[in-house]
Design a protein around this motif. Sequence first.
Motif, PDB file in Angstrom:
ATOM      1  N   ARG A   1      -2.347  -7.366  -0.567  1.00 48.25           N
ATOM      2  CA  ARG A   1      -1.684  -6.068  -0.398  1.00 48.25           C
ATOM      3  C   ARG A   1      -1.722  -5.607   1.060  1.00 48.25           C
ATOM      4  O   ARG A   1      -0.729  -5.128   1.603  1.00 48.25           O
ATOM      5  N   VAL A   2      -2.861  -5.763   1.692  1.00 46.33           N
ATOM      6  CA  VAL A   2      -3.012  -5.336   3.092  1.00 46.33           C
ATOM      7  C   VAL A   2      -2.118  -6.166   4.005  1.00 46.33           C
ATOM      8  O   VAL A   2      -1.401  -5.626   4.868  1.00 46.33           O
TER       9      VAL A   2
ATOM     10  N   TYR B   1      -4.665   1.050  10.607  1.00 44.82           N
ATOM     11  CA  TYR B   1      -4.751   0.464   9.265  1.00 44.82           C
ATOM     12  C   TYR B   1      -5.520  -0.862   9.299  1.00 44.82           C
ATOM     13  O   TYR B   1      -6.331  -1.141   8.404  1.00 44.82           O
TER      14      TYR B   1
ATOM     15  N   LEU C   1     -12.249  -8.536   4.008  1.00 42.67           N
ATOM     16  CA  LEU C   1     -11.707  -8.786   2.675  1.00 42.67           C
ATOM     17  C   LEU C   1     -11.609 -10.281   2.398  1.00 42.67           C
ATOM     18  O   LEU C   1     -11.821 -10.725   1.256  1.00 42.67           O
TER      19      LEU C   1
ATOM     20  N   GLN D   1     -11.693  -9.830  -3.662  1.00 42.25           N
ATOM     21  CA  GLN D   1     -10.788  -8.936  -2.936  1.00 42.25           C
ATOM     22  C   GLN D   1      -9.470  -9.628  -2.568  1.00 42.25           C
ATOM     23  O   GLN D   1      -8.716  -9.135  -1.728  1.00 42.25           O
TER      24      GLN D   1
ATOM     25  N   GLU E   1      -6.411  -7.445  -2.982  1.00 42.35           N
ATOM     26  CA  GLU E   1      -6.390  -6.398  -1.960  1.00 42.35           C
ATOM     27  C   GLU E   1      -5.996  -6.966  -0.607  1.00 42.35           C
ATOM     28  O   GLU E   1      -5.243  -6.340   0.154  1.00 42.35           O
TER      29      GLU E   1
ATOM     30  N   GLU F   1      -9.101   0.083   9.547  1.00 49.27           N
ATOM     31  CA  GLU F   1      -9.585   0.703   8.314  1.00 49.27           C
ATOM     32  C   GLU F   1      -9.800  -0.322   7.196  1.00 49.27           C
ATOM     33  O   GLU F   1     -10.810  -0.294   6.491  1.00 49.27           O
ATOM     34  N   ARG F   2      -8.843  -1.232   7.057  1.00 43.78           N
ATOM     35  CA  ARG F   2      -8.887  -2.165   5.931  1.00 43.78           C
ATOM     36  C   ARG F   2      -9.643  -3.453   6.263  1.00 43.78           C
ATOM     37  O   ARG F   2     -10.056  -4.172   5.359  1.00 43.78           O
ATOM     38  N   ARG F   3      -9.782  -3.778   7.534  1.00 47.94           N
ATOM     39  CA  ARG F   3     -10.581  -4.932   7.990  1.00 47.94           C
ATOM     40  C   ARG F   3     -10.297  -6.186   7.157  1.00 47.94           C
ATOM     41  O   ARG F   3     -11.156  -6.663   6.385  1.00 47.94           O
ATOM     42  N   PRO F   4      -9.110  -6.766   7.302  1.00 47.34           N
ATOM     43  CA  PRO F   4      -8.742  -7.951   6.505  1.00 47.34           C
ATOM     44  C   PRO F   4      -9.736  -9.096   6.640  1.00 47.34           C
ATOM     45  O   PRO F   4      -9.930  -9.861   5.673  1.00 47.34           O
TER      46      PRO F   4
ATOM     47  N   ASP G   1       0.861  -1.176   0.000  1.00 44.00           N
ATOM     48  CA  ASP G   1       0.000   0.000   0.000  1.00 44.00           C
ATOM     49  C   ASP G   1       0.905   1.237   0.000  1.00 44.00           C
ATOM     50  O   ASP G   1       1.539   1.553   1.016  1.00 44.00           O
TER      51      ASP G   1
END
Length: 504
Positions: free
Chosen positions: A444-445, A423, A432, A438, A441, A426-429, A383
């Motif tokens: 990436r996270v 983070y 995802l 996803q 993504e 915010e991104r809530r793996p 990111d």
Amino acid sequence: MPFYVTTPIYYVNAAPHLGHAYTAIAADVLARHQRQRGEDVFFLTGTDEHGEPVAMAAEQLGIPPLELANRNAARFQDLMPLLTISNDFFIRTTDPEHVRKVQGILVRVRENGFVYEGLYEGWYCPRCADFKTDAEIGPDNTCPIHKIPLVREREENYFFQLSAFQGELEKLFDERPDFVMPRHRYNEARSFLASGLQDVSLTRPRLRWGVEVPWDRSQVFYVWFDALLNYVTALSFARGKQQDLTHKFWPATYHLIGKDILKFHTIYWPALLMAAGLEVPEHVFVHGFLLTPSDDGGEGEKMSKSRGNVIDPFAVIDEFGADALRFYLTREVAFGQDGPVSEGGFLTRYESELANDYGNLASRTIAMILRYRDGRIDDAALDEDLMAEFDGLADTVAGHLDQVEMTLALEEIWKRVRRLNRYVEERRPWQLAKDPEQADELDRVLASLHEGLRVLTVLLVPYLPTSTERLLAALGRPETAFDAARCAPAPVRVEALEPLFPKR
């Protein structure tokens, strides 16, 4: 460039306490950081074993001074590995090699014309082992540090001609404004110098527990001159008689000291070195006192053995580990300032920052990589917005530590610890992972979390050497060199990790 850092040597009139751990940990953070950067480092600590405070304490116990010195020096030596202190040598001022070197250097000072016989009469603090000037005397002729009555002394002894170095010291302070750090301590030392220097006692005629004066065996050297010379003498025999490190490491890069011994290290010490024809150190960094919080919410008073208000570092280490203590002492009080410490403050930092911020971040990151990607991080893109917040971080941390601003350096790291935790939210793996579309993504996270955590952990190695070693191994990237503290993702396999800082 070689990097030579020292702590003050610690009096053996009583067992070690948190204040001693504080300075040792600070010096260790600097030494470990410089080793990370590939510098050739020598780190010295040790014990100050002569003088009146030790003789008085031994007399109260009914034992010889050397027996007390041996007993308490062992406790200081035992404390160092418990704190994971990486000192290269531990000097004792009763070491025969130190004694011989002290005698040789002070004979040279005399031969250079800076020693004479005279009569001393004035006020003396036996706990400070210090003859007080008029400006240093508290109300009713008391010691402003120990709050005890001063003793009126009158004795024939030898004097060191400190006044002869008034001009040279003024030049030193003018040309090197970072000789004493931080700036407010420089101003304090400069003020003492501006008041005019008086010659000081070099020897004591009545005290027998000390280094014998070679030209007059009825006297011993005043303990401060014996003790101050340890920083030079240790280099000559730390590696045995066959390897003298003096030319390699002297002058010292940093002497770390407490503010109560500022006069001796910033005025007496450079003058003595000049008198002996030796270079003065590059920097003397003066830190403040650890204070016990007062009941009325005020600043509190100095933590010290003689006042009985100490926290036992051995007990803290036994329950929480050395890394937790190291973190608290470098985090809680800005290095160079006075500040309160307490068991309550320690527990708060432990729970909120070590267990929740950092420990939980490590556990969550590894657990998610194991759960969602079978423990593997491949060649996923990072990111860019998140990684931009890490740009220049390693250089910022190094810059702070070069100025002994270890609390500021730690705060810069901790800002990113908090950022990585945000983070995650915010991104809530976990969300995802529920959507196959996803997948990229999520890669990436997870890769960004892994790389950010790894970089921060490398930067934390000087502060948390044991915990960071465990975490870097679990992250699959065990390298600790400073160059590894820059974002450089690589395919890795992570391993499960027990909590670094279990909640209590």
